[in-house]
Design an enzyme around this catalytic site. Structure first.
Site, PDB file in Angstrom:
ATOM      1  N   CYS A 103      -2.292   7.820   7.125  1.00  7.76           N
ATOM      2  CA  CYS A 103      -2.824   7.298   5.875  1.00  7.76           C
ATOM      3  C   CYS A 103      -3.048   8.453   4.918  1.00  7.76           C
ATOM      4  O   CYS A 103      -3.523   9.519   5.330  1.00  7.76           O
ATOM      5  CB  CYS A 103      -4.140   6.567   6.147  1.00  7.76           C
ATOM      6  SG  CYS A 103      -4.886   5.823   4.694  1.00  7.76           S
ATOM      7  N   HIS A 145      -1.392  -2.708   6.645  1.00 10.97           N
ATOM      8  CA  HIS A 145      -2.094  -1.418   6.527  1.00 10.97           C
ATOM      9  C   HIS A 145      -2.644  -1.254   5.111  1.00 10.97           C
ATOM     10  O   HIS A 145      -3.811  -0.932   4.923  1.00 10.97           O
ATOM     11  CB  HIS A 145      -1.124  -0.282   6.869  1.00 10.97           C
ATOM     12  CG  HIS A 145      -1.684   1.080   6.639  1.00 10.97           C
ATOM     13  ND1 HIS A 145      -2.087   1.892   7.661  1.00 10.97           N
ATOM     14  CD2 HIS A 145      -1.920   1.777   5.490  1.00 10.97           C
ATOM     15  CE1 HIS A 145      -2.544   3.035   7.153  1.00 10.97           C
ATOM     16  NE2 HIS A 145      -2.445   2.989   5.832  1.00 10.97           N
ATOM     17  N   GLU A 146      -1.793  -1.463   4.106  1.00 11.07           N
ATOM     18  CA  GLU A 146      -2.221  -1.265   2.721  1.00 11.07           C
ATOM     19  C   GLU A 146      -3.245  -2.295   2.279  1.00 11.07           C
ATOM     20  O   GLU A 146      -4.223  -1.957   1.609  1.00 11.07           O
ATOM     21  CB  GLU A 146      -1.010  -1.261   1.779  1.00 11.07           C
ATOM     22  CG  GLU A 146      -0.049  -0.119   2.009  1.00 11.07           C
ATOM     23  CD  GLU A 146      -0.683   1.264   1.971  1.00 11.07           C
ATOM     24  OE1 GLU A 146      -1.707   1.460   1.265  1.00 11.07           O
ATOM     25  OE2 GLU A 146      -0.160   2.152   2.643  1.00 11.07           O
ATOM     26  N   HIS A 149      -7.002  -1.813   3.039  1.00 13.72           N
ATOM     27  CA  HIS A 149      -7.784  -0.971   2.130  1.00 13.72           C
ATOM     28  C   HIS A 149      -8.572  -1.802   1.125  1.00 13.72           C
ATOM     29  O   HIS A 149      -9.640  -1.382   0.670  1.00 13.72           O
ATOM     30  CB  HIS A 149      -6.868  -0.009   1.356  1.00 13.72           C
ATOM     31  CG  HIS A 149      -6.403   1.160   2.147  1.00 13.72           C
ATOM     32  ND1 HIS A 149      -7.246   2.170   2.553  1.00 13.72           N
ATOM     33  CD2 HIS A 149      -5.173   1.495   2.591  1.00 13.72           C
ATOM     34  CE1 HIS A 149      -6.547   3.078   3.221  1.00 13.72           C
ATOM     35  NE2 HIS A 149      -5.288   2.692   3.261  1.00 13.72           N
TER      36      HIS A 149
END
EC number: 3.5.1.88
Length: 179
Positions: A103, A145-146, A149
């Site tokens: 990351c 994953h993104e 956030h």
């Protein structure tokens, strides 16, 4: 366009939940500049994706994009350039496909994370048009994953084991990499 500072793990902004992007926001020059800056920042850092909270903006906005000949990610397929607003993800498979994720907010480190390799994602694009798509494989992993956030979640929160986490130069990652 400008390269923005990427916040690093420990910054409390990375642990907050982002707000939805509104249709009126996307029409502004500032929002269009934000999108251009995010792509510029992601490319400058050799990332595959970037979420707005990583640059201190608590909005549900993600950009992704990777060419298939990217040397940093050998063997991974292309991820088309895409702007994602207000995503909703529904897993369509159990967690199972594991990747050595990295990351831009946790620089120099990797960790093994298992995620569903098939998801349904609903989102809006930069024109505020609705999309609903079944996404599989590497692209599904990148998007999860993104989008994490946007809800204050980092990949380190999803490690299969803390024993499968370490610095790039010290850990044996005989698998796919993701930043």
């Amino acid at each position: 366009m400008a390269v923005r500072k990427i916040l690093k793990i420990g910054n409390p902004i990375l642990r907050q939940t982002s707000e939805d992007v509104t249709e009126s926001e996307i029409q502004t020059k500032d929002f269009k500049k934000l999108i251009r800056d995010m792509f510029e920042t992601m490319r400058h850092a050799d990332g595959v994706g970037l979420a707005a909270p990583q640059i201190g903006v608590l909005k549900k906005l993600v950009v992704v994009g990777q060419e298939d000949d990217n040397e940093r990610y050998p063997g991974t397929p292309e991820v088309p350039n895409q702007i994602i607003l207000n995503p909703e993800i529904t897993p369509l498979a159990p967690p199972g496909d594991g990747f050595w994720e990295g990351c831009l907010s946790v620089p120099g480190m990797r960790g093994y994370v298992e995620r569903p390799n098939k998801i349904r994602m609903k989102w809006r694009d930069e024109n505020f048009e609705e999309h609903d798509e079944i996404i599989e494989g590497y692209r599904a992993i990148v998007l999860q994953h993104e989008c994490d956030h946007l809800f204050g979640v980092l990949y380190v929160d999803r490690l299969k084991s803390t024993k499968l986490f370490g610095y790039n130069e010290d850990i044996d990652t005989a698998g796919k990499l993701l930043d």
